[in-house]
Design an enzyme around this catalytic site. Structure first.
Site, PDB file in Angstrom:
ATOM      1  N   TYR A   1      -6.543   2.393  -7.518  1.00 22.22           N
ATOM      2  CA  TYR A   1      -5.252   1.985  -6.971  1.00 22.22           C
ATOM      3  C   TYR A   1      -4.527   3.194  -6.424  1.00 22.22           C
ATOM      4  O   TYR A   1      -4.790   4.339  -6.803  1.00 22.22           O
ATOM      5  CB  TYR A   1      -4.398   1.270  -8.025  1.00 22.22           C
ATOM      6  CG  TYR A   1      -3.915   2.156  -9.162  1.00 22.22           C
ATOM      7  CD1 TYR A   1      -2.683   2.812  -9.088  1.00 22.22           C
ATOM      8  CD2 TYR A   1      -4.676   2.329 -10.316  1.00 22.22           C
ATOM      9  CE1 TYR A   1      -2.237   3.614 -10.125  1.00 22.22           C
ATOM     10  CE2 TYR A   1      -4.241   3.128 -11.356  1.00 22.22           C
ATOM     11  CZ  TYR A   1      -3.012   3.765 -11.256  1.00 22.22           C
ATOM     12  OH  TYR A   1      -2.562   4.567 -12.276  1.00 22.22           O
ATOM     13  N   CYS A   2      -3.626   2.942  -5.483  1.00 18.15           N
ATOM     14  CA  CYS A   2      -2.768   3.999  -4.961  1.00 18.15           C
ATOM     15  C   CYS A   2      -1.329   3.626  -5.282  1.00 18.15           C
ATOM     16  O   CYS A   2      -1.074   2.882  -6.226  1.00 18.15           O
ATOM     17  CB  CYS A   2      -2.995   4.207  -3.466  1.00 18.15           C
ATOM     18  SG  CYS A   2      -2.801   2.716  -2.479  1.00 18.15           S
ATOM     19  N   THR A   3      -0.381   4.088  -4.487  1.00 17.07           N
ATOM     20  CA  THR A   3       1.020   3.898  -4.824  1.00 17.07           C
ATOM     21  C   THR A   3       1.400   2.433  -4.936  1.00 17.07           C
ATOM     22  O   THR A   3       2.167   2.040  -5.808  1.00 17.07           O
ATOM     23  CB  THR A   3       1.909   4.574  -3.755  1.00 17.07           C
ATOM     24  OG1 THR A   3       1.449   5.905  -3.555  1.00 17.07           O
ATOM     25  CG2 THR A   3       3.359   4.600  -4.204  1.00 17.07           C
ATOM     26  N   THR A   4       0.866   1.604  -4.050  1.00 19.61           N
ATOM     27  CA  THR A   4       1.286   0.200  -4.028  1.00 19.61           C
ATOM     28  C   THR A   4       0.135  -0.795  -3.975  1.00 19.61           C
ATOM     29  O   THR A   4       0.368  -1.995  -4.001  1.00 19.61           O
ATOM     30  CB  THR A   4       2.181  -0.055  -2.802  1.00 19.61           C
ATOM     31  OG1 THR A   4       1.454   0.297  -1.617  1.00 19.61           O
ATOM     32  CG2 THR A   4       3.461   0.746  -2.871  1.00 19.61           C
ATOM     33  N   ARG A   5      -1.110  -0.328  -3.894  1.00 23.67           N
ATOM     34  CA  ARG A   5      -2.229  -1.244  -3.681  1.00 23.67           C
ATOM     35  C   ARG A   5      -3.283  -1.158  -4.774  1.00 23.67           C
ATOM     36  O   ARG A   5      -3.644  -0.074  -5.215  1.00 23.67           O
ATOM     37  CB  ARG A   5      -2.915  -0.937  -2.341  1.00 23.67           C
ATOM     38  CG  ARG A   5      -2.003  -0.994  -1.141  1.00 23.67           C
ATOM     39  CD  ARG A   5      -2.767  -0.655   0.128  1.00 23.67           C
ATOM     40  NE  ARG A   5      -1.851  -0.588   1.252  1.00 23.67           N
ATOM     41  CZ  ARG A   5      -2.154  -0.939   2.486  1.00 23.67           C
ATOM     42  NH1 ARG A   5      -3.371  -1.363   2.759  1.00 23.67           N
ATOM     43  NH2 ARG A   5      -1.271  -0.858   3.455  1.00 23.67           N
TER      44      ARG A   5
END
Length: 626
Positions: free
Chosen positions: A25-29
């Site tokens: 995952y990244c900041t929002t996904r």
């Protein structure tokens, strides 16, 4: 919000556990690698509570969740979903080589973005503090802060090697070792001495390996292949020492002779290519990158530009293309969203647009604005593209430069300030103003189809809906949260768990408990209560979502030493006993019992103000939420 239920629904709608080959995952996904993407139901996934939207790109099934994505990822881990990641994938149609290279680059870079941003913000401070006269650029403090700010960049090959090893299922520590060899001070000293360096008589090309990315990724892939080949030929009795020795003995020369020099040279070539583009296209190059940047975000491809920006900063000490173009693109999303918040007659859309616009403008986090507002309404997205091009072109014309890679937003604009060019401050301000104003006005001019307000479309059902969430957008209403424990209040940043300390799950504070009793801090409902009984999620009557998490890694105890006095769905009153635990038993088992108290829907409010450090008794004020 029951994030475990959200995770369960996501798993069910993407084809089940057996269809998930890996996740990050990244900041929002939430980024899933699926064996067969055709089994995923995009429309149904988008309708799952807590999901903003779905995107496809670079071989990943990307589920946009927002700031709560770590909780969904954690829930998937607790459900055992991600254990499938190490299993061999079933035979599927092979992707093209460029697609697989892009997958490897994104899969290796995405997890280390927080470390890059953390050190990048220190570099931002190194610009700001001397300008304010708080330190001088020759002071010892400045020099030490420079070392701190260079931490993730100088050792970037180590970070990338660890991340790439996970992606390629290579041995983590062997991959790190190979990357460590490339940045070993003694090797760099040999290069700096100017004498020819060789290994077994074969020349080793001198290259600047610190800050490099490609060699570490490629070598992690090679390590994964060499490991398997070596394991097939070594006798079982010698595997414990012979396997790792052969892997290092084979991979290190490959890294020094071929991959390292080639990767470092490629990085230099990228920087040179960017310089060539800007020389030949000038300010228009920044405008073009700005204009296409929202589309790259749409497909989750924007992280591909991060290595380019890092390569430019490492070789030129600044980036005048990627980060400069991204500034206007991020702010344009905020401007368009604010226009929607002003014009929309739909109460939910106004709240969503205001909160998403604030996030894009201040923090540079644009996915909520894009998927929740501009792309959803279509015409505002066109306004964003135009504004991104215009503001990017202006920034290029004014020759703005970025000296760091912090996510561009209003709070990080100081990374664009040139100490020896004070007028750069004016150009930065004008770039921001153009991005916001152009997208704002174009959104008003182009208009949009306002979503139908459910409260007016179905008034008969109004009384059946939960109470609306207060405090979103620009609300100034106060919400009070009392302490759920007796103990000592400490800042959240001091919690020995990076997930909580970083604030990625939300703002709040932490308590070192004096006893093992946890009480309800307000009137509300029990939203989450894991089987491990180590935590409880509550929602107040006025919309505050609170997580009380007793101890670090206590989920591993599977409920041992914990007792609960409520169940999910229960209505609770302030001061009611929720759960108890045996603190001495937890400490005796080696567990840290520090208890974070987190507002998990922080982004719906303006600020979360904790009580001062010191002793506190349950029932006394702990958090004030604005």
């Amino acid at each position: 919000m029951d994030w475990k239920d959200t995770a369960r629904q996501i798993v069910a709608q993407v084809g089940g556990k057996e269809n998930i080959r890996g996740a990050t995952y990244c900041t929002t996904r939430l980024r899933l690698t699926l064996a067969d993407e055709s089994k995923a139901n995009d429309e149904t996934v988008s309708g799952i509570p807590g999901v903003i939207g779905v995107a496809h790109g670079s071989g990943q099934y990307q589920i946009i969740i927002g700031n709560r994505v770590p909780r969904v990822y954690e829930a998937m881990q607790e459900l055992g979903v991600l254990e499938q990641a190490a299993a061999p994938a079933p035979e599927t149609k092979k992707k093209s080589i460029p697609a697989r290279m892009m997958d490897g680059l994104l899969g290796s870079m995405t997890p280390i973005i927080p470390a890059i941003i953390g050190c990048a913000m220190i570099k931002v401070l190194l610009v700001l503090l001397p300008m304010l006269g708080l330190i001088t650029d020759g002071s010892m403090t400045y020099q030490v802060l420079t070392v701190i700010g260079d931490g993730s960049f100088y050792f970037l090959p180590i970070l990338v090697a660890a991340s790439a090893a996970r992606y390629f299922n290579a041995n983590l520590f062997l991959s790190i070792t190979i990357a460590g060899i490339l940045i070993h001070p003694s090797l760099q000293a040999l290069f700096d001495a100017g004498e020819a360096v060789s290994l077994f008589g074969i020349p080793v090309t001198a290259a600047n390996y610190p800050y490099s990315i490609l060699p570490a990724i490629i070598m992690a892939w090679i390590v994964s292949k060499v490991e398997k080949a070596v394991d097939r030929v070594t006798p079982a009795i010698t595997k414990t020492f012979l396997d790792p020795m052969l892997v290092v003995l084979i991979c290190a020369p490959i890294a020094l002779w071929v991959v390292g020099p080639a990767g470092a040279i490629a990085g230099e070539a990228i920087s040179g290519g960017l310089e060539w583009i800007q020389v030949n296209l000038g300010w228009l190059a920044v405008g073009i990158i700005g204009g296409i940047y929202p589309v790259l975000v749409l497909f989750g491809m924007h992280h591909v530009l991060t290595p380019i920006a890092i390569a430019s900063i490492s070789s030129l000490d600044f980036d005048s293309l990627v980060m400069v173009a991204q500034l206007g693109a991020n702010l344009a999303q905020g401007g368009a969203s604010m226009a929607v918040a002003l014009r929309s007659k739909n109460k939910n859309m106004r709240q969503t647009a205001a909160a998403a616009g604030f996030s894009a403008l201040v923090a540079g986090i644009t996915e909520p604005a894009m998927y929740g507002v501009t792309l959803r309404l279509k015409r505002p997205f066109i306004a964003v593209l135009i504004s991104s091009f215009v503001s990017g072109s202006f920034a290029g014309l004014m020759q703005l430069k970025s000296f760091s890679t912090a996510c561009p937003g209003l709070v990080t604009t100081i990374q664009y300030i040139e100490a020896d060019r004070p007028i750069s401050i004016l150009y930065i301000a004008l770039t921001c103003l153009i991005a916001v104003v152009v997208s704002f006005l174009l959104t008003l001019i182009l208009g949009f189809k306002d979503p139908v307000d459910a409260s007016t479309a179905a008034p008969a059902e109004e009384n059946q809906q939960p109470a609306p969430v207060a405090g979103t957008g620009a609300s100034v209403e106060r919400h009070m949260v009392d302490s759920p424990l007796d103990g000592k209040v400490i800042p959240l940043s001091q919690v020995n768990d990076e997930t909580f300390a970083s604030g990625v799950l939300g703002a709040g504070t932490a308590i070192i408990p004096a006893d093992g009793k946890v009480y309800a801090p307000f009137d509300g409902v029990v939203e989450t209560l894991p089987d491990s009984r180590h935590a409880v999620g509550l929602r107040s009557a006025d919309g505050v979502e609170l997580l009380i998490h007793v101890g670090k890694d206590t989920v591993n105890l599977s409920g041992e030493h914990f007792a609960v006095h409520i169940k999910e769905g229960d209505q609770v009153k302030k001061g009611q006993l929720l759960l108890t635990c045996d603190l001495e038993a937890l400490r005796g088992a080696g567990y840290d019992v520090t208890t974070p108290v987190i507002v998990t829907n922080t982004d719906e409010f303006l600020d979360v103000v904790p009580a001062p450090e010191g002793e506190i008794t349950h029932g006394n004020r702990l958090l004030t939420i604005l």
